[in-house]
Design an enzyme around this catalytic site. Sequence first.
Site, mmCIF file in Angstrom:
data_model
loop_
_atom_site.group_PDB
_atom_site.id
_atom_site.type_symbol
_atom_site.label_atom_id
_atom_site.label_comp_id
_atom_site.label_asym_id
_atom_site.label_seq_id
_atom_site.Cartn_x
_atom_site.Cartn_y
_atom_site.Cartn_z
ATOM 1 N N ASP A 249 -93.300 -102.020 -22.060
ATOM 2 C CA ASP A 249 -93.827 -100.896 -22.849
ATOM 3 C C ASP A 249 -95.111 -101.298 -23.573
ATOM 4 O O ASP A 249 -96.061 -100.511 -23.645
ATOM 5 C CB ASP A 249 -92.783 -100.439 -23.883
ATOM 6 C CG ASP A 249 -91.519 -99.917 -23.216
ATOM 7 O OD1 ASP A 249 -91.615 -99.422 -22.075
ATOM 8 O OD2 ASP A 249 -90.443 -100.016 -23.832
HETATM 9 N N1 LIG Z 1 -93.499 -115.350 -19.312
HETATM 10 C C1 LIG Z 1 -94.487 -114.508 -19.595
HETATM 11 N N2 LIG Z 1 -95.713 -114.988 -19.899
HETATM 12 C C2 LIG Z 1 -96.746 -114.161 -20.173
HETATM 13 N N3 LIG Z 1 -96.648 -112.814 -20.164
HETATM 14 C C3 LIG Z 1 -95.463 -112.282 -19.848
HETATM 15 C C4 LIG Z 1 -94.315 -113.089 -19.547
HETATM 16 N N4 LIG Z 1 -93.266 -112.264 -19.289
HETATM 17 C C5 LIG Z 1 -93.746 -111.001 -19.423
HETATM 18 N N5 LIG Z 1 -95.054 -111.015 -19.747
HETATM 19 C C6 LIG Z 1 -95.922 -109.860 -19.998
HETATM 20 O O1 LIG Z 1 -95.125 -108.689 -20.070
HETATM 21 C C7 LIG Z 1 -95.488 -107.799 -18.993
HETATM 22 C C8 LIG Z 1 -94.263 -107.045 -18.520
HETATM 23 O O2 LIG Z 1 -93.290 -107.952 -18.077
HETATM 24 P P1 LIG Z 1 -92.369 -107.681 -16.798
HETATM 25 O O3 LIG Z 1 -93.121 -107.995 -15.591
HETATM 26 O O4 LIG Z 1 -91.107 -108.420 -17.042
HETATM 27 O O5 LIG Z 1 -92.193 -106.097 -16.837
HETATM 28 P P2 LIG Z 1 -90.982 -105.217 -17.345
HETATM 29 O O6 LIG Z 1 -89.767 -105.595 -16.570
HETATM 30 O O7 LIG Z 1 -91.431 -103.828 -17.323
HETATM 31 O O8 LIG Z 1 -90.807 -105.683 -18.835
HETATM 32 P P3 LIG Z 1 -89.529 -105.433 -19.764
HETATM 33 O O9 LIG Z 1 -88.972 -106.794 -20.028
HETATM 34 O O10 LIG Z 1 -90.057 -104.776 -20.970
HETATM 35 O O11 LIG Z 1 -88.572 -104.563 -18.995
HETATM 36 C C9 LIG Z 1 -96.144 -108.702 -17.954
HETATM 37 O O12 LIG Z 1 -96.995 -107.989 -17.089
HETATM 38 C C10 LIG Z 1 -96.909 -109.657 -18.854
HETATM 39 O O13 LIG Z 1 -98.067 -109.055 -19.356
HETATM 40 O O1 LIG Z 2 -87.266 -103.896 -22.541
HETATM 41 C C1 LIG Z 2 -87.483 -102.843 -21.964
HETATM 42 O O2 LIG Z 2 -87.594 -102.753 -20.730
HETATM 43 C C2 LIG Z 2 -87.667 -101.615 -22.659
HETATM 44 O O3 LIG Z 2 -88.070 -100.660 -22.041
HETATM 45 C C3 LIG Z 2 -87.339 -101.499 -24.085
HETATM 46 C C4 LIG Z 2 -86.335 -100.492 -24.218
HETATM 47 O O4 LIG Z 2 -86.487 -99.421 -23.305
HETATM 48 C C5 LIG Z 2 -86.140 -99.886 -25.504
HETATM 49 O O5 LIG Z 2 -86.631 -100.531 -26.610
HETATM 50 C C6 LIG Z 2 -84.671 -99.626 -25.532
HETATM 51 O O6 LIG Z 2 -84.407 -98.661 -26.433
#
Ligand SMILES: Nc1ncnc2c1ncn2[C@@H]1O[C@H](COP(=O)(O)OP(=O)(O)OP(=O)(O)O)[C@@H](O)[C@H]1O
Ligand SMILES: O=C(O)C(=O)C[C@H](O)[C@H](O)CO
Length: 288
Positions: A249
Amino acid sequence: MPGTAGLLAVLGDLVEDVVVWPSGPLDPGTDTPARIFRRRGGSAANVAAGAALLGAPVRFLGRVGADRTGEALVAGLAELGVDVRVQRHGTTGCVVVLVEAGGERTMLPDRGAAAGYATPDPSVVDGVTLLHLPAYGLLADPCAAAARALAARVRDAGGAISVDASSTGVLRAYGPRRFLDDLAALRPAQLFANRDEADLLGLPGTAPSGAVVVVKDGGAPAQVWRAGSVVHVPAEPVDAVRDTTGAGDAFAAGYLTAVLGGADPVPATAAGHRSAARVLAGPGAGGG
Ligand SMILES: Nc1ncnc2c1ncn2[C@@H]1O[C@H](COP(=O)(O)OP(=O)(O)OP(=O)(O)O)[C@@H](O)[C@H]1O
Ligand SMILES: O=C(O)C(=O)C[C@H](O)[C@H](O)CO
């Protein structure tokens, strides 16, 4: 933000996150002491808060309960400068976010009132140039119908639609093919997915034509797909990842704020990485 003529609207969940950092592996049937943080959450609210903190003009559209939790969440978002337009009914949603060592998290959502967002007077999106829709709010009526109606109004007025694929769990339950059909009808200009969501949906090949597809991959470079060609944009180096809640997000907030300021997808992706890196060290989704 300086030089911004646009207005970002984000439609979806504003809920309470109960973020749990257990002291060790869960041992079913016994106790595992934990640190517990109550934070504002909901993918849409996280994006709205993150973008407002970066200086974007932002409107939030959603539904909270007619209760004190809802009131406090709305007040907090408004304090950041977000123009909050919520419906109030029922009980505010709550998500338990269980964070394991290394920062990986599992969510247990009860969307509560958020799931009941009903089509408002469409003038609520007047002036909106960019409408962002996390997929959580696109998978069931009445909120999915509301999102479709408002997206059509924004598009008709010359604005653009952005969609985040949100979660493999909810997409698998809904049906990836069905989601792609919905997406084609929404005609987004921008689509965000993480690696697993992209694999599940077959992105970028299956994306609606004309959409820029950004595939995030944790600490690895993100892929920016446009008209069949790809650019890899490295993530920010981060020393210690404690809690990835809301990283996606925060990424969307940084990206969309940059786009609103006139940036192209590649520099916007770099801005998304910078914004995401800021929420990885602390509990919850950040954003004030
Ligand atoms: N280990 C890391 N080092 C640097 N940046 C990171 C790392 N993990 C996540 N990020 C940052 O967070 C962004 C989103 O992470 P990810 O690829 O896990 O997407 P997501 O699954 O949508 O995230 P979320 O955990 O919110 O569900 C990445 O594109 C990067 O910018
Ligand atoms: O960690 C994620 O992928 C999120 O999208 C955050 C959550 O959707 C959110 O904070 C849950 O309420």
